[in-house]
Design a protein around this motif. Sequence first.
Motif, PDB file in Angstrom:
ATOM      1  N   UNK A 210      28.510  43.693  42.011  1.00 15.28           N
ATOM      2  CA  UNK A 210      29.726  42.956  41.895  1.00 15.28           C
ATOM      3  C   UNK A 210      30.206  42.510  43.194  1.00 15.28           C
ATOM      4  N   UNK A 211      31.059  41.228  43.453  1.00  9.97           N
ATOM      5  CA  UNK A 211      31.584  40.674  44.415  1.00  9.97           C
ATOM      6  C   UNK A 211      33.020  40.391  44.060  1.00  9.97           C
ATOM      7  N   UNK A 212      34.031  41.213  44.843  1.00  5.73           N
ATOM      8  CA  UNK A 212      35.315  41.071  44.502  1.00  5.73           C
ATOM      9  C   UNK A 212      35.912  39.954  45.699  1.00  5.73           C
ATOM     10  N   UNK A 213      36.975  39.376  44.971  1.00  2.06           N
ATOM     11  CA  UNK A 213      37.605  38.441  46.223  1.00  2.06           C
ATOM     12  C   UNK A 213      39.044  39.380  46.571  1.00  2.06           C
ATOM     13  N   UNK A 214      39.451  39.233  47.657  1.00  3.58           N
ATOM     14  CA  UNK A 214      40.696  39.916  48.266  1.00  3.58           C
ATOM     15  C   UNK A 214      41.420  39.205  49.284  1.00  3.58           C
ATOM     16  N   UNK A 215      42.691  39.143  49.077  1.00  2.30           N
ATOM     17  CA  UNK A 215      43.653  38.140  49.911  1.00  2.30           C
ATOM     18  C   UNK A 215      44.734  37.708  49.275  1.00  2.30           C
ATOM     19  N   UNK A 216      45.728  38.365  49.240  1.00  2.00           N
ATOM     20  CA  UNK A 216      46.971  37.820  48.561  1.00  2.00           C
ATOM     21  C   UNK A 216      46.744  37.191  47.081  1.00  2.00           C
ATOM     22  N   UNK A 217      46.230  38.226  46.285  1.00  2.00           N
ATOM     23  CA  UNK A 217      45.659  37.842  44.730  1.00  2.00           C
ATOM     24  C   UNK A 217      47.046  38.192  44.210  1.00  2.00           C
ATOM     25  N   UNK A 218      47.435  37.453  43.135  1.00  2.00           N
ATOM     26  CA  UNK A 218      48.671  37.847  42.476  1.00  2.00           C
ATOM     27  C   UNK A 218      48.427  37.287  40.978  1.00  2.00           C
ATOM     28  N   UNK A 230      31.084  33.341  40.797  1.00  2.00           N
ATOM     29  CA  UNK A 230      30.531  34.327  41.371  1.00  2.00           C
ATOM     30  C   UNK A 230      31.774  35.431  41.933  1.00  2.00           C
ATOM     31  N   UNK A 231      32.975  35.097  41.188  1.00  2.00           N
ATOM     32  CA  UNK A 231      33.969  36.102  41.470  1.00  2.00           C
ATOM     33  C   UNK A 231      33.928  37.088  40.494  1.00  2.00           C
ATOM     34  N   UNK A 232      33.866  38.401  40.858  1.00  5.91           N
ATOM     35  CA  UNK A 232      33.570  39.275  39.889  1.00  5.91           C
ATOM     36  C   UNK A 232      35.104  40.127  39.649  1.00  5.91           C
ATOM     37  N   UNK A 233      36.002  39.824  40.312  1.00  5.42           N
ATOM     38  CA  UNK A 233      37.334  40.677  40.304  1.00  5.42           C
ATOM     39  C   UNK A 233      38.066  40.327  41.509  1.00  5.42           C
ATOM     40  N   UNK A 234      39.053  41.366  41.568  1.00  8.60           N
ATOM     41  CA  UNK A 234      39.685  41.424  42.954  1.00  8.60           C
ATOM     42  C   UNK A 234      39.951  42.788  43.327  1.00  8.60           C
ATOM     43  N   UNK A 235      40.112  42.639  44.874  1.00  2.00           N
ATOM     44  CA  UNK A 235      40.710  43.688  45.650  1.00  2.00           C
ATOM     45  C   UNK A 235      42.111  43.348  45.897  1.00  2.00           C
ATOM     46  N   UNK A 236      43.168  44.138  45.385  1.00  3.43           N
ATOM     47  CA  UNK A 236      44.523  43.593  45.565  1.00  3.43           C
ATOM     48  C   UNK A 236      45.326  44.543  46.241  1.00  3.43           C
ATOM     49  N   UNK A 237      46.073  44.035  47.470  1.00  4.01           N
ATOM     50  CA  UNK A 237      46.844  44.994  48.294  1.00  4.01           C
ATOM     51  C   UNK A 237      48.165  44.933  47.614  1.00  4.01           C
ATOM     52  N   UNK A 238      49.363  44.144  48.296  1.00  2.00           N
ATOM     53  CA  UNK A 238      50.508  44.106  47.849  1.00  2.00           C
ATOM     54  C   UNK A 238      50.890  44.260  46.503  1.00  2.00           C
ATOM     55  N   UNK A 239      50.241  43.455  45.803  1.00  2.00           N
ATOM     56  CA  UNK A 239      50.685  43.114  44.413  1.00  2.00           C
ATOM     57  C   UNK A 239      50.091  44.404  43.388  1.00  2.00           C
ATOM     58  N   UNK A 240      49.358  45.247  43.974  1.00  2.00           N
ATOM     59  CA  UNK A 240      48.921  46.453  43.303  1.00  2.00           C
ATOM     60  C   UNK A 240      49.975  47.569  43.283  1.00  2.00           C
TER      61      UNK A 240
END
Length: 252
Positions: A210-218, A230-240
């Motif tokens: 699995x390859x997650x994308x992260x960076x200001x995901x909202x 090829x985007x299998x989900x997200x690593x979420x900072x602020x919005x989590x």
Amino acid sequence: MDTQSREHSRKRLVMGNWKMHGNQAANTVLLDGLCAGVTAVPNCDVAVCVPFPYLGQANASLQGSGISWGAQDVSRHEQGAYTGEVAAAMLADFGCAWVLAGHSERRAMHGETDQLVADKAAAALSAGLTPVVCVGETLDEQEAGRTKDVISRQLAPVLALGASSLARIVLAYEPVWAIGTGLTATPDQAQEVHAFIRARLAELGVPQVRILYGGSVKASNAASLFAMPDIDGALVGGASLVAEEFLRIAAA
Ligand code: PEP
């Protein structure tokens, strides 16, 4: 495996990275909100990576909720005289399923090298945790057209762990210029890098990682990112840090 069958073989994973935020009272509100709302997103794996002191709280609050939890860093050492470090077995003792390795803030602020990040991933695997290995280029590197070179360099010692280890890790592509800045890679930009990483994994016989994308995901940009093959989900900072927003991302 073609793009379509890949898409169907990997359940999306949306993981929160609380960074150094929270206190017991605020965490209770957030964790309760997540537990109450997660049943509405059965098609997505949901997880949170919390600061070390709150692992016990996550362990107690999330039991049986379907939400898994983890930490944001781990020692490469198994145990011993390493003051301030936290061993992978200790994280497992608190029910952690995941641990971030090589988040860009740790690479930049704590001098973590590519080899150290790979060593941390190996330590996590030895304790039965799934490491989420973060890679990504800075703005200068992106502007110099060096994104793929940087990702290749960061990945090299991780790929050297071998196929059987790689089959048990998660990767996260997090362009440094998009983390906490409000700037997001376009879905096409992110897809290009994810496809590049996927090709490297496929060469090693592990295209299913699995390859997650992260960076200001909202919530407002998640669906277009998740539409990419090829985007299998997200690593979420602020919005989590807000349960409703985080769960809207998981529902996207
Ligand atoms: C992160 O911390 O991994 C991250 C992606 O942060 P943000 O979503 O705030 O950009």
